[in-house]
Design an enzyme around this catalytic site. Structure first.
Site, short mmCIF file in Angstrom:
data_model
loop_
_atom_site.label_atom_id
_atom_site.label_comp_id
_atom_site.label_asym_id
_atom_site.label_seq_id
_atom_site.Cartn_x
_atom_site.Cartn_y
_atom_site.Cartn_z
CE LYS A 105 0.13 0.33 4.75
NZ LYS A 105 0.96 -0.85 4.81
CE LYS A 205 -3.80 -1.05 5.01
NZ LYS A 205 -3.89 -1.64 6.37
#
Lengths: 429, 429
Positions: A105, A205
C-alpha cells in the site's frame, strides 16, 4: 498450454501464503485459466534461513536481478515491502514486459501514478487488491461492482492494529498504554507502532480507495490524519454511555467535485454496522448515489487472507493473458481534477469533552460560544469531577462545519473557566 | 466510437432505474468504456401507461420482436420478470448474437445452464449480478475476488421481505400475522407472499450462489426449504433471552466434495455480523479456506440499487466488447460432479421448544432420548406455563447430525409426556 511462470519478491508471511495457495489449489486454478501456475524464482534476504515450507533451493536467490531479468517469468508478485528500492524493481519488471501484482500500500499510495503509467506504456497489468483491507476484494468491488454508480463517501476501518486496540479498550475498559503493550506482546502491534497508531497506514489505504472511488489522483498529503494515541478509557466510556463506539475511521467524502479525506478516531453509533467490526477485522462502508449503503467486511491482514487477494489478482492477470488483453483493459483513470473541499464545507457532528470550573454560569458561557459561531448542540451533559475540583462537560454538536468548530476551539482556549479541552472527535452514523 | 445500443425488456421499477442511471451517469460511463450507451428500444406491456420518466414514444413498443430483432441493438437488458416466455426471448436474443443482462433469479436458477450454454455457443456474454442481493456485487466477488480460494460455506440473508418481517417482530415483539399485514400495506410484501415467506425466493438465490461458489450445477430441488410462517413471537423472545436473533438464512455448505443447501429460519448469535442485518437489507457471509470469514452487506432490492448492478454488468459487457472478448472470458464452469451430503453428515446445533407435562421426571425422560442418539446438550431451560397447565422446555443442542435429530423427534412424538413440539430451528454463530 504452457504454465504461467511467477517470480516472487519476498518470502515472509504473505509470500509463504501465496506459495501455499498456488500449490494447494493448482487444480481449481487450472480449471479457471486453462493452464497451471508455477513459481519459478523467489527473492529472499537470506537463502539459509529455516522456513515453514519446503521449497526447491534452486528456486531461491538473494539477487533480485536473477528474478527480474529471468526471461521465463511472466508475472512478478511483490510481497517484500519497502518503497524506493521496491519501486525500482517493479519499474524494471514492467520495462521487461512482466505483469506485476503487489500487496504494497505504501508503494501504491506514493508511486501508484508512475507505476500505472509505466504499466500502460508497456501493455502490462498491475493489480494491487491486497494492498487495502487484506482479504476483502474491495478495490475490485469499487472498480467493477459499483462502476455504474457515483460514489459519494467511503468510510473504512482499514487498520487492524488500531481496531484491535480500540475494540479491546472498549470491551475491557483498559487504557491505551496497557492494551498497546499487550498487542505488542501478541504480535498484533509492532515494536514501533507509529505507522499504525498514528493513522498513517490507514491514510495510505484511504489514498488508494479515494483515488479509485473518486477518479481523482489523491496523495497522502491530501489526508488529514489524527491517530489514536490520545484516546482515553474515559473517552470510550463516555461515548458508550451516549450510544457510540470509538473507531479509527478513514473517511473519503465527495460533494459535487469537491473532496475531503481524513483519518481520525470517530464516534460511530452502536447500531451502525461499522460499530460491530471488532478485533483485527476490517470493513469498508461505501455510499453510492444510486446503490445507497453497502459494506464489505473481512480479515484485514494475515498470511492466508492477504495471499488470497494476491492469488485472485494472479488469476485475473492470467485470464487477461489468455485473452491477450493485458494492460488494455480500460482501467478507472484519474480523469478528474482534484479539488479539496474548503473547511467551511466539511460538515459533521462533534463530540467534545471539557474540564471546566465548577461554578454557576459556566455552561451558559460555553454554549454562548457555540451560538456565536452558529453551531447548534444535540446534547450537553455536565457533571462534577471531585478528583479534579472541576466539572466535566460532554457536548455533542449537530452537524457543524470545521471552520466554525475551529473558531469555537480558539475562543475556548482564551476562556479562564475552561481548564482543559480534553478531547474532540468526529461523530458518524 | 459508435455508441452501444441497448434493448430494454420491461420498464417497471428496475427498468426505470436503469434508464435513470444510463442517462444520468453518461459522462462517467463514457470515461470507462470510451463510448456512450443509448437505450434504443423498450418493451412494455402498455404503451399508453403514464410513467415517472420522460421517454421518446418512438422507442417504446409492445412487440418483443421489434426489440429482439433490431439489428442495431447490441445488448438486451431483461428486467420484465417471468420465466418460460422470458427464456424464449433471451434465447432468441443470444441466437442473434446479442449480449444479455438479466436481473431474473427465477430464470437463472431454473434455466441458467441452458442460457449460459447458448451464450457460449454464440460468443455472447450473459451477466446476472442483480439477480441475487440487488445492490451487492456478490456474484462478481465470488467469481473474481475469491477466485483463488476454496469456498466452504455461504450464509445469506437474501430475502428482504422476510428479513423486514423478522426484524420488526424482534424489535416490537409483534406477531408474524400483524407484521406481515403491515408489510403488505407498506408494499414490502406482496398480496400473495408465498414466494418470500415460504423461502422459495431465497432458495433460488442460494441455487445461484451455490452453483458459483462450489463449481457445481445446483437446482432448487437440491435445497431443503422451510419458510418463516411458523416463527412465533415466543420463539423470537426465547431466542433473544439466549442471545440469538432469528433470521431466514440460506446456507450452502461443502465438505470435501459433498454439498448441502438449505433455507430455514435460523438462530444467529447476536454478536455475529449477520444478526445486525435488519430491515430490507441483505448480506452474504462467505467462508473461504484461506481467506476466512468475509461479509458483503447492502440493499437487497429497490429500483436504484438493483439498477446499479444491472448497469455495472452493462459496463462489463461493453468493456468486453471493446476488447473483443465477449463470451470468451473463461467463466466459472460447473465442472464438479454434484454430490449431496447424506443427512448423517449434515451437522449443526438445534434450538427446540417443547410443551411437556408439568410433573417430576419429565426432563430426565427427555434428556435420555438425546443420550440414546448421542446428541449432547448445550443448555436446557424448563419453566412452568400456567396458561397451558404444562411446562415449557427450551433446549439448545451441541452440534448434532440431522439423522440423529430426526430420530430424536420421532421418539418425541411417541412420548405421552410431550404434548407438543412447538418449534425446532437451526442455530449458527
Amino acid at each position: 498450454m504452457k504454465p504461467f511462470k511467477i517470480g516472487l519478491l519476498g518470502l515472509g508471511t504473505v509470500g509463504t501464503g501465496v506459495v501455499r495457495i498456488v500449490e494447494g489449489h493448482q487444480d481449481d486454478i487450472k480449471r479457471q485459466i486453462g493452464s497451471s501456475i508455477e513459481i519459478e524464482k523467489i527473492l529472499v534476504q537470506n537463502k539459509n534461513k529455516l522456513r515453514d515450507i519446503h521449497i526447491d533451493p534452486h528456486k531461491i536467490t538473494e539477487d533480485p536481478w536473477e528474478v527480474l531479468e529471468d526471461k521465463n517469468i511472466d508475472i512478478i508478485i511483490e510481497v517484500m515491502g519497502g518503497v524506493e528500492l521496491t519501486k525500482n524493481y517493479i519499474i524494471a519488471a514492467l520495462e521487461q514486459g512482466k505483469h506485476v501484482i503487489t500487496a504494497n500500500k505504501d508503494l501504491m499510495a506514493q508511486h501508484g501514478h508512475e507505476i500505472l503509467a509505466k504499466a500502460e506504456e508497456h501493455g502490462c497489468d498491475v493489480f494491487y487488491e491486497a494492498s487495502v483491507a487484506g482479504g476483502i476484494p474491495i478495490l475490485r468491488t469499487i472498480v467493477e461492482g459499483l462502476s455504474s454508480d457515483r460514489i459519494t463517501k467511503i468510510m473504512g476501518i482499514v487498520n487492524g492494529t488500531t481496531n484491535y486496540i480500540l475494540s479491546k479498550m472498549s470491551l475491557e475498559g483498559a487504557s491505551y498504554e496497557d492494551v498497546l503493550k499487550e498487542a505488542q506482546e501478541l504480535g498484533y502491534a509492532e515494536a514501533d507502532p507509529t505507522s499504525d497508531v498514528g493513522g498513517f497506514d490507514a491514510a495510505y489505504k484511504m489514498t488508494i480507495l479515494g483515488t479509485l472511488g473518486f477518479h481523482t489522483y489523491i496523495t497522502v498529503e491530501d489526508v488529514e490524519i489524527k491517530g489514536i494515541t490520545d484516546v482515553s478509557a474515559e473517552d470510550i466510556r463516555y461515548s458508550s454511555h451516549l450510544g457510540y463506539e470509538i473507531k479509527l475511521l478513514g473517511i473519503a467524502e465527495r460533494k459535487d467535485d469537491l473532496i475531503y479525506l481524513s483519518v481520525q478516531p470517530t464516534l460511530v453509533k452502536k447500531s451502525h454496522p461499522l460499530a460491530n467490526v471488532n478485533g483485527v477485522y476490517n470493513a469498508v462502508y461505501v455510499y453510492g448515489e444510486a446503490v445507497g449503503e453497502t459494506m464489505f467486511y473481512g480479515p484485514g491482514a494475515g498470511e492466508m487472507p492477504t495471499a488470497t487477494s494476491v492469488v485472485a489478482d494472479l488469476i485475473a492477470v492470467a485470464k487477461n493473458s489468455v485473452l491477450q488483453v493485458n494492460g488494455s483493459k480500460p482501467t478507472i483513470s484519474s480523469y478528474k481534477e482534484k479539488k479539496i473541499k474548503p473547511l467551511d464545507q466539511v460538515v459533521y457532528k462533534n463530540f467534545i469533552r471539557l474540564y471546566v470550573a465548577d461554578k454557576a454560569g459556566v455552561l451558559a458561557q460555553i454554549t454562548q460560544v457555540f451560538t456565536k459561531y452558529e453551531v447548534s448542540l444535540e446534547s450537553v451533559v455536565q457533571q462534577p469531577n471531585p478528583d479534579l475540583q472541576a466539572a466535566e462537560i460532554i457536548i455533542v454538536t449537530h452537524d457543524a462545519n470545521m471552520e466554525s468548530m475551529e473558531k469555537v476551539l480558539i475562543d475556548f482556549k482564551d476562556m479562564d473557566v475552561i481548564h482543559e479541552i480534553k478531547s474532540i472527535y468526529r461523530v458518524e452514523g
